[in-house]
Design a protein around this motif. Sequence first.
Motif, PDB file in Angstrom:
ATOM      1  N   LYS A  13     -15.589 -50.201 -18.933  1.00 28.66           N
ATOM      2  CA  LYS A  13     -14.598 -51.228 -19.281  1.00 28.66           C
ATOM      3  C   LYS A  13     -15.055 -52.610 -18.821  1.00 28.66           C
ATOM      4  O   LYS A  13     -14.821 -53.612 -19.499  1.00 28.66           O
ATOM      5  CB  LYS A  13     -13.245 -50.874 -18.685  1.00 28.66           C
ATOM      6  CG  LYS A  13     -12.611 -49.662 -19.339  1.00 28.66           C
ATOM      7  CD  LYS A  13     -11.367 -49.214 -18.596  1.00 28.66           C
ATOM      8  CE  LYS A  13     -10.860 -47.878 -19.110  1.00 28.66           C
ATOM      9  NZ  LYS A  13      -9.760 -47.356 -18.294  1.00 28.66           N
ATOM     10  N   ALA A  14     -15.725 -52.683 -17.679  1.00 27.71           N
ATOM     11  CA  ALA A  14     -16.208 -53.962 -17.155  1.00 27.71           C
ATOM     12  C   ALA A  14     -17.355 -54.520 -18.000  1.00 27.71           C
ATOM     13  O   ALA A  14     -17.662 -55.703 -17.911  1.00 27.71           O
ATOM     14  CB  ALA A  14     -16.660 -53.796 -15.704  1.00 27.71           C
ATOM     15  N   ASN A  15     -17.960 -53.677 -18.808  1.00 25.13           N
ATOM     16  CA  ASN A  15     -19.098 -54.104 -19.642  1.00 25.13           C
ATOM     17  C   ASN A  15     -18.789 -54.020 -21.132  1.00 25.13           C
ATOM     18  O   ASN A  15     -19.676 -53.824 -21.945  1.00 25.13           O
ATOM     19  CB  ASN A  15     -20.333 -53.270 -19.288  1.00 25.13           C
ATOM     20  CG  ASN A  15     -20.877 -53.652 -17.944  1.00 25.13           C
ATOM     21  OD1 ASN A  15     -21.458 -54.711 -17.781  1.00 25.13           O
ATOM     22  ND2 ASN A  15     -20.643 -52.795 -16.947  1.00 25.13           N
ATOM     23  N   ARG A  16     -17.528 -54.211 -21.477  1.00 32.53           N
ATOM     24  CA  ARG A  16     -17.117 -54.088 -22.881  1.00 32.53           C
ATOM     25  C   ARG A  16     -17.800 -55.095 -23.790  1.00 32.53           C
ATOM     26  O   ARG A  16     -17.854 -54.901 -24.992  1.00 32.53           O
ATOM     27  CB  ARG A  16     -15.605 -54.109 -23.028  1.00 32.53           C
ATOM     28  CG  ARG A  16     -14.908 -55.378 -22.692  1.00 32.53           C
ATOM     29  CD  ARG A  16     -13.393 -55.322 -22.933  1.00 32.53           C
ATOM     30  NE  ARG A  16     -12.699 -54.318 -22.145  1.00 32.53           N
ATOM     31  CZ  ARG A  16     -12.186 -53.188 -22.656  1.00 32.53           C
ATOM     32  NH1 ARG A  16     -12.243 -52.931 -23.924  1.00 32.53           N
ATOM     33  NH2 ARG A  16     -11.581 -52.324 -21.871  1.00 32.53           N
ATOM     34  N   ASP A  17     -18.368 -56.162 -23.221  1.00 35.55           N
ATOM     35  CA  ASP A  17     -19.091 -57.122 -24.054  1.00 35.55           C
ATOM     36  C   ASP A  17     -20.396 -56.534 -24.595  1.00 35.55           C
ATOM     37  O   ASP A  17     -20.941 -57.031 -25.577  1.00 35.55           O
ATOM     38  CB  ASP A  17     -19.366 -58.419 -23.291  1.00 35.55           C
ATOM     39  CG  ASP A  17     -20.145 -58.201 -22.004  1.00 35.55           C
ATOM     40  OD1 ASP A  17     -19.925 -57.169 -21.328  1.00 35.55           O
ATOM     41  OD2 ASP A  17     -20.964 -59.073 -21.667  1.00 35.55           O
ATOM     42  N   LEU A  18     -20.890 -55.461 -23.979  1.00 37.69           N
ATOM     43  CA  LEU A  18     -22.130 -54.818 -24.414  1.00 37.69           C
ATOM     44  C   LEU A  18     -21.934 -53.415 -24.989  1.00 37.69           C
ATOM     45  O   LEU A  18     -22.850 -52.872 -25.596  1.00 37.69           O
ATOM     46  CB  LEU A  18     -23.105 -54.708 -23.242  1.00 37.69           C
ATOM     47  CG  LEU A  18     -23.562 -56.017 -22.615  1.00 37.69           C
ATOM     48  CD1 LEU A  18     -24.401 -55.746 -21.381  1.00 37.69           C
ATOM     49  CD2 LEU A  18     -24.323 -56.845 -23.625  1.00 37.69           C
ATOM     50  N   LEU A  19     -20.750 -52.829 -24.782  1.00 36.57           N
ATOM     51  CA  LEU A  19     -20.533 -51.427 -25.148  1.00 36.57           C
ATOM     52  C   LEU A  19     -19.485 -51.287 -26.245  1.00 36.57           C
ATOM     53  O   LEU A  19     -18.573 -52.102 -26.359  1.00 36.57           O
ATOM     54  CB  LEU A  19     -20.085 -50.628 -23.922  1.00 36.57           C
ATOM     55  CG  LEU A  19     -21.022 -50.653 -22.711  1.00 36.57           C
ATOM     56  CD1 LEU A  19     -20.397 -49.926 -21.540  1.00 36.57           C
ATOM     57  CD2 LEU A  19     -22.369 -50.051 -23.072  1.00 36.57           C
ATOM     58  N   THR A  20     -19.622 -50.213 -27.030  1.00 36.76           N
ATOM     59  CA  THR A  20     -18.631 -49.928 -28.073  1.00 36.76           C
ATOM     60  C   THR A  20     -17.833 -48.662 -27.789  1.00 36.76           C
ATOM     61  O   THR A  20     -16.816 -48.423 -28.419  1.00 36.76           O
ATOM     62  CB  THR A  20     -19.304 -49.765 -29.448  1.00 36.76           C
ATOM     63  OG1 THR A  20     -20.214 -48.654 -29.397  1.00 36.76           O
ATOM     64  CG2 THR A  20     -20.045 -51.027 -29.842  1.00 36.76           C
ATOM     65  N   GLY A  21     -18.287 -47.844 -26.876  1.00 38.19           N
ATOM     66  CA  GLY A  21     -17.615 -46.585 -26.559  1.00 38.19           C
ATOM     67  C   GLY A  21     -18.502 -45.731 -25.676  1.00 38.19           C
ATOM     68  O   GLY A  21     -19.409 -46.239 -25.011  1.00 38.19           O
ATOM     69  N   TRP A  22     -18.237 -44.435 -25.718  1.00 35.15           N
ATOM     70  CA  TRP A  22     -19.052 -43.500 -24.949  1.00 35.15           C
ATOM     71  C   TRP A  22     -19.164 -42.181 -25.705  1.00 35.15           C
ATOM     72  O   TRP A  22     -18.332 -41.869 -26.550  1.00 35.15           O
ATOM     73  CB  TRP A  22     -18.505 -43.280 -23.544  1.00 35.15           C
ATOM     74  CG  TRP A  22     -17.114 -42.701 -23.459  1.00 35.15           C
ATOM     75  CD1 TRP A  22     -15.943 -43.397 -23.471  1.00 35.15           C
ATOM     76  CD2 TRP A  22     -16.764 -41.321 -23.364  1.00 35.15           C
ATOM     77  NE1 TRP A  22     -14.881 -42.534 -23.374  1.00 35.15           N
ATOM     78  CE2 TRP A  22     -15.351 -41.251 -23.310  1.00 35.15           C
ATOM     79  CE3 TRP A  22     -17.487 -40.140 -23.313  1.00 35.15           C
ATOM     80  CZ2 TRP A  22     -14.665 -40.034 -23.216  1.00 35.15           C
ATOM     81  CZ3 TRP A  22     -16.799 -38.929 -23.210  1.00 35.15           C
ATOM     82  CH2 TRP A  22     -15.410 -38.891 -23.164  1.00 35.15           C
ATOM     83  N   ALA A  23     -20.222 -41.451 -25.408  1.00 33.61           N
ATOM     84  CA  ALA A  23     -20.450 -40.148 -26.033  1.00 33.61           C
ATOM     85  C   ALA A  23     -20.414 -39.071 -24.960  1.00 33.61           C
ATOM     86  O   ALA A  23     -20.872 -39.270 -23.835  1.00 33.61           O
ATOM     87  CB  ALA A  23     -21.802 -40.125 -26.740  1.00 33.61           C
ATOM     88  N   TRP A  24     -19.832 -37.930 -25.331  1.00 34.04           N
ATOM     89  CA  TRP A  24     -19.788 -36.764 -24.439  1.00 34.04           C
ATOM     90  C   TRP A  24     -21.199 -36.208 -24.339  1.00 34.04           C
ATOM     91  O   TRP A  24     -21.841 -35.935 -25.349  1.00 34.04           O
ATOM     92  CB  TRP A  24     -18.850 -35.724 -25.044  1.00 34.04           C
ATOM     93  CG  TRP A  24     -18.539 -34.549 -24.177  1.00 34.04           C
ATOM     94  CD1 TRP A  24     -19.418 -33.646 -23.669  1.00 34.04           C
ATOM     95  CD2 TRP A  24     -17.242 -34.119 -23.757  1.00 34.04           C
ATOM     96  NE1 TRP A  24     -18.761 -32.682 -22.953  1.00 34.04           N
ATOM     97  CE2 TRP A  24     -17.409 -32.953 -22.994  1.00 34.04           C
ATOM     98  CE3 TRP A  24     -15.963 -34.607 -23.970  1.00 34.04           C
ATOM     99  CZ2 TRP A  24     -16.345 -32.262 -22.437  1.00 34.04           C
ATOM    100  CZ3 TRP A  24     -14.907 -33.912 -23.410  1.00 34.04           C
ATOM    101  CH2 TRP A  24     -15.100 -32.760 -22.653  1.00 34.04           C
ATOM    102  N   GLN A  25     -21.687 -36.037 -23.128  1.00 36.79           N
ATOM    103  CA  GLN A  25     -23.039 -35.553 -22.902  1.00 36.79           C
ATOM    104  C   GLN A  25     -22.987 -34.274 -22.080  1.00 36.79           C
ATOM    105  O   GLN A  25     -22.571 -34.291 -20.924  1.00 36.79           O
ATOM    106  CB  GLN A  25     -23.854 -36.630 -22.173  1.00 36.79           C
ATOM    107  CG  GLN A  25     -25.317 -36.375 -22.111  1.00 36.79           C
ATOM    108  CD  GLN A  25     -26.022 -36.642 -23.422  1.00 36.79           C
ATOM    109  OE1 GLN A  25     -25.554 -37.369 -24.265  1.00 36.79           O
ATOM    110  NE2 GLN A  25     -27.162 -36.030 -23.600  1.00 36.79           N
ATOM    111  N   ALA A  26     -23.388 -33.179 -22.680  1.00 39.67           N
ATOM    112  CA  ALA A  26     -23.438 -31.884 -21.987  1.00 39.67           C
ATOM    113  C   ALA A  26     -24.876 -31.588 -21.574  1.00 39.67           C
ATOM    114  O   ALA A  26     -25.819 -32.114 -22.157  1.00 39.67           O
ATOM    115  CB  ALA A  26     -22.923 -30.775 -22.904  1.00 39.67           C
ATOM    116  N   SER A  27     -25.022 -30.733 -20.590  1.00 38.96           N
ATOM    117  CA  SER A  27     -26.344 -30.216 -20.240  1.00 38.96           C
ATOM    118  C   SER A  27     -26.682 -29.145 -21.269  1.00 38.96           C
ATOM    119  O   SER A  27     -25.960 -28.151 -21.376  1.00 38.96           O
ATOM    120  CB  SER A  27     -26.327 -29.583 -18.850  1.00 38.96           C
ATOM    121  OG  SER A  27     -25.974 -30.518 -17.878  1.00 38.96           O
ATOM    122  N   LEU A  28     -27.722 -29.358 -22.041  1.00 35.54           N
ATOM    123  CA  LEU A  28     -28.067 -28.383 -23.075  1.00 35.54           C
ATOM    124  C   LEU A  28     -28.998 -27.333 -22.487  1.00 35.54           C
ATOM    125  O   LEU A  28     -30.212 -27.475 -22.478  1.00 35.54           O
ATOM    126  CB  LEU A  28     -28.703 -29.083 -24.284  1.00 35.54           C
ATOM    127  CG  LEU A  28     -27.805 -30.088 -24.998  1.00 35.54           C
ATOM    128  CD1 LEU A  28     -28.515 -30.680 -26.212  1.00 35.54           C
ATOM    129  CD2 LEU A  28     -26.483 -29.461 -25.409  1.00 35.54           C
TER     130      LEU A  28
END
Length: 151
Positions: A13-28
């Motif tokens: 949230k503090a870097n919303r100027d550079l980010l659009t969202g997030w992706a779920w990352q699992a250990s494959l």
Amino acid sequence: MDAHHAASSEQRKANRDLLTGWAWQASLDVRTCPSCLAQHGSVHPLDEDGPLDHQQGRCTSLPITKTWKEMGFDIPEPPSVSRDAQAWFDSLPPEQQLSVLGKERLDLLHSGAIKWDDLSTRRENPDWRPSYVPTPLSDLKALSQNGKGIG
């Protein structure tokens, strides 16, 4: 892990100027549960907390940066470095696929009776928090009989 996820959320949230969202990352790996495999790579809004992993989960959030173009650069986008969980799973030897999903889930998936996304279900828990867990086999069997998606 919830404290780590909360801190990651605040950092995003503090870097919303550079980010659009997030992706779920699992250990494959072969220890990863069906729910986490199904959630892997799902994209979420910047303000959504998560991942809402189950107890003893090993998943994390991967920030998604704006494109180069959105940041004012006229250069090509690099390819994603995140692996596709379903493609990874499909590349496993049959005995490892069986150890991850179990015989009945694997049979339902291979027959087309269920979809990849059906492997994960949100469970509400008033004593903890919501979390995504493997869909119970009984629900998957019912789903395969009525031909409708769970979520």
